[in-house]
Design a protein around this motif. Structure first.
Motif, PDB file in Angstrom:
ATOM      1  N   GLY A  49       0.858   3.644  -3.166  1.00  0.00           N
ATOM      2  CA  GLY A  49       0.111   4.968  -2.887  1.00  0.00           C
ATOM      3  C   GLY A  49       0.807   6.111  -2.703  1.00  0.00           C
ATOM      4  O   GLY A  49       0.556   7.036  -2.292  1.00  0.00           O
TER       5      GLY A  49
ATOM      6  N   MET B 226      -8.198  -0.743   2.242  1.00  0.00           N
ATOM      7  CA  MET B 226      -7.206  -0.248   3.374  1.00  0.00           C
ATOM      8  C   MET B 226      -8.321   0.295   4.533  1.00  0.00           C
ATOM      9  O   MET B 226      -7.932   0.156   5.891  1.00  0.00           O
ATOM     10  N   THR B 227      -8.852   1.179   4.082  1.00  0.00           N
ATOM     11  CA  THR B 227      -9.720   1.851   5.492  1.00  0.00           C
ATOM     12  C   THR B 227     -10.525   0.601   5.796  1.00  0.00           C
ATOM     13  O   THR B 227     -10.963   0.624   7.078  1.00  0.00           O
TER      14      THR B 227
ATOM     15  N   LEU C 121      -7.736   1.098  -3.705  1.00  0.00           N
ATOM     16  CA  LEU C 121      -6.482   0.748  -2.751  1.00  0.00           C
ATOM     17  C   LEU C 121      -7.084   1.529  -1.447  1.00  0.00           C
ATOM     18  O   LEU C 121      -7.031   1.085  -0.389  1.00  0.00           O
ATOM     19  N   ARG C 122      -7.535   2.847  -1.569  1.00  0.00           N
ATOM     20  CA  ARG C 122      -7.841   3.405  -0.314  1.00  0.00           C
ATOM     21  C   ARG C 122      -8.916   2.741   0.362  1.00  0.00           C
ATOM     22  O   ARG C 122      -8.968   2.767   1.567  1.00  0.00           O
ATOM     23  N   GLY C 123     -10.054   2.526  -0.441  1.00  0.00           N
ATOM     24  CA  GLY C 123     -11.135   1.867   0.278  1.00  0.00           C
ATOM     25  C   GLY C 123     -10.912   0.514   0.954  1.00  0.00           C
ATOM     26  O   GLY C 123     -11.226   0.404   2.086  1.00  0.00           O
TER      27      GLY C 123
ATOM     28  N   GLY D 251      -4.055   7.719  -5.177  1.00  0.00           N
ATOM     29  CA  GLY D 251      -5.261   8.217  -5.148  1.00  0.00           C
ATOM     30  C   GLY D 251      -6.256   7.309  -5.823  1.00  0.00           C
ATOM     31  O   GLY D 251      -7.399   7.944  -5.878  1.00  0.00           O
ATOM     32  N   ASP D 252      -5.901   6.118  -5.685  1.00  0.00           N
ATOM     33  CA  ASP D 252      -6.988   5.279  -6.268  1.00  0.00           C
ATOM     34  C   ASP D 252      -7.867   4.667  -5.319  1.00  0.00           C
ATOM     35  O   ASP D 252      -7.549   4.263  -4.133  1.00  0.00           O
ATOM     36  N   SER D 253      -9.257   4.927  -5.549  1.00  0.00           N
ATOM     37  CA  SER D 253     -10.191   4.490  -4.655  1.00  0.00           C
ATOM     38  C   SER D 253     -10.382   3.069  -4.255  1.00  0.00           C
ATOM     39  O   SER D 253     -10.696   2.825  -3.235  1.00  0.00           O
TER      40      SER D 253
ATOM     41  N   ASN E 228       0.846  -1.175  -0.015  1.00  0.00           N
ATOM     42  CA  ASN E 228       0.015  -0.062   0.044  1.00  0.00           C
ATOM     43  C   ASN E 228       0.875   1.228   0.101  1.00  0.00           C
ATOM     44  O   ASN E 228       0.450   2.306  -0.684  1.00  0.00           O
ATOM     45  N   THR E 229       1.932   1.388   0.848  1.00  0.00           N
ATOM     46  CA  THR E 229       2.809   2.560   0.822  1.00  0.00           C
ATOM     47  C   THR E 229       3.426   2.510  -0.358  1.00  0.00           C
ATOM     48  O   THR E 229       3.570   3.739  -0.957  1.00  0.00           O
TER      49      THR E 229
END
Length: 464
Positions: A293, A313-314, A309-311, A305-307, A289-290
């Protein structure tokens, strides 16, 4: 592309170079855009595949956490020359003294000597061993070996093997039970049609139990637990005689032999091992992820900024902070258990805190991680989240499939554009070659006219 071209014969122009420059002026920017689009799409497919693999590794580690058999295990010691032991989680912690009194033995009966060519006698032989009962008919001409074969070939025979031992005085028929123990002892009864006496030592009656020698007695295995409880078994295996413990006896203990000491201890080391495997897999996901991103001058990650990857991980991080409700206002989180994250989002295990919780209340630890029949634990909840992304029809695979379709479209666009450029090149060559021929014709006409003018009377050539 035309197979024959005219390189400015009439005009002196470099037609090939001109055509190539015009075609490249259109081709280069278009192909650059396609190549860029292709490289971006390929990189996205690769990144999505790497993300899916990392999530699947986390899921695999979660399966270890969710395995109920890894909790509240028991370590049993005490196997020796006399016994072997196995156990499961039902075994109670404690110690037991085991003495092997006897081993199980199979029943064996042997007949008297009978000559190999002699007809034994006419009638029926009935056998019983355990729950199995069967009968064979014997004719007045059958020998001992033929009787043996009938016994062994009988489809109703599930319990007895018949063999022949030959010595200097003749043959002996041997009956051996296939199973050990007293309940599987062999009984042979005879209906002797030769003399109607079913128990004498003549004719077929010679094979009745009363006329057979017991070579090996049918014996049950027996053990004594803690010098108090005596238990018998038709086999050498004692299943669950102590809750959760199976004992197999191998050798009788004599008066000078020390009793076998079976010790049961609680073993929950697999819990920390499974959690460690999960933390390792998760930390690899954090590294990915690091990397994907990250933001930097000329060094930005492929999924910045990819939704997607962000989604994911959240959602995963939110699950780490969720608490399990045991009822009566009692809750627990992974952090309390000793599984905590640092400032970079990487997880670690505080073994001291974890083992303290395990020793104090391993049931609660199991409920937190595995869950109950009515409430999923951490492993199940996290797996449900990851399945949404990693399933064969999940969001990541759908994205990969979509991008692969885009690559196919790029290939189609490239092929169509190549055909277009070939057509443009052919058209330009045709136009320039036509122009060149026209110029050549005009030059020829001009030369002819000049020659005619030079030959006209009274016309003075400029060269003169």
């Amino acid at each position: 592309m035309p197979s024959i071209t005219f390189q400015g014969i009439g005009s002196g122009l470099e037609v090939g170079s001109i055509v190539e420059a015009i075609v490249n002026a259109e081709k280069t920017p278009y192909e650059s855009r396609l190549s860029y689009k292709e490289s971006v799409t390929t990189a996205d497919i690769s990144a999505a595949g790497s993300l899916k693999s990392a999530l699947e590794a986390v899921e695999e580690a979660l399966a270890g956490i969710a395995d109920v058999d890894k909790y509240q295990q028991r370590t049993v010691s005490g196997a020796d020359d006399f016994i072997s032991i196995t156990s499961n989680s039902d075994a109670s912690v404690g110690a037991y003294d085991i003495k092997v009194d006897s081993l199980a033995a199979a029943h064996k009966l042997v007949s008297e000597e009978i000559q190999s060519e002699e007809a034994v006698g006419e009638g029926t032989l009935s056998f019983s061993s355990g729950d199995n009962v069967f009968t064979i008919n014997v004719s007045d001409t059958e020998t001992l070996s033929e009787i043996r074969d009938k016994i062994n070939d009988s489809t109703d025979n599930e319990s007895i093997n018949a063999t022949i031992i030959t010595d200097d005085n003749g043959q002996r028929l041997v009956f051996s039970s296939r199973e050990t123990g007293v309940e599987n002892a062999i009984t042979v009864t005879v209906d002797d049609l030769g003399d109607s006496n079913h128990t004498d030592t003549l004719g077929l009656s010679r094979l009745a139990s009363t006329n057979l020698t017991e070579a090996t007695a049918a014996v049950d295995a027996q053990i004594t637990i803690d010098n108090t409880v005596t238990i018998s078994s038709s086999t050498n295996k004692f299943d669950n005689v102590i809750d959760g413990i199976d004992i197999t006896v191998k050798k009788v203990q004599g008066v000078d032999d020390t009793d076998s000491r079976v010790s049961v201890k609680e073993d929950n080391s697999n819990i920390e091992k499974s959690l460690t495997e999960f933390v390792t897999a998760y930390n690899k996901l954090v590294d990915l992820n690091t990397n994907f991103g990250q933001v930097g001058d000329g060094n930005s990650g492929v999924m910045i900024g990819d939704s997607l990857l962000r989604g994911v991980m959240t959602k995963i991080r939110n699950e780490f902070t969720a608490s399990f409700d045991f009822g009566s206002d009692k809750t627990m989180t992974l952090s309390e258990l000793g599984v905590r994250s640092d400032q970079y989002g990487k997880m670690s295990i505080d073994s001291e805190d974890l083992n303290e919780f395990i020793n104090n209340n391993v049931d609660n630890v199991q409920q937190l991680l595995v869950g109950t029949d009515s409430k999923p634990g951490f492993a199940a909840s996290m797996t449900n989240i990851l399945d949404f992304y990693t399933a064969s029809d999940g969001i990541i695979q759908s994205r990969i499939d979509s991008r692969e379709q885009s690559l196919l479209k790029i290939d189609d666009e490239r092929a169509a554009f190549t055909r277009k450029m070939d057509s443009l090149e052919a058209r330009l060559y045709a136009q320039y070659n036509s122009m060149d021929l026209l110029v050549a014709g005009l030059n020829s006409t001009s030369s002819y006219l000049m020659a005619q003018l030079d030959n006209m009377p009274g016309v003075v050539s400029s060269s003169n």
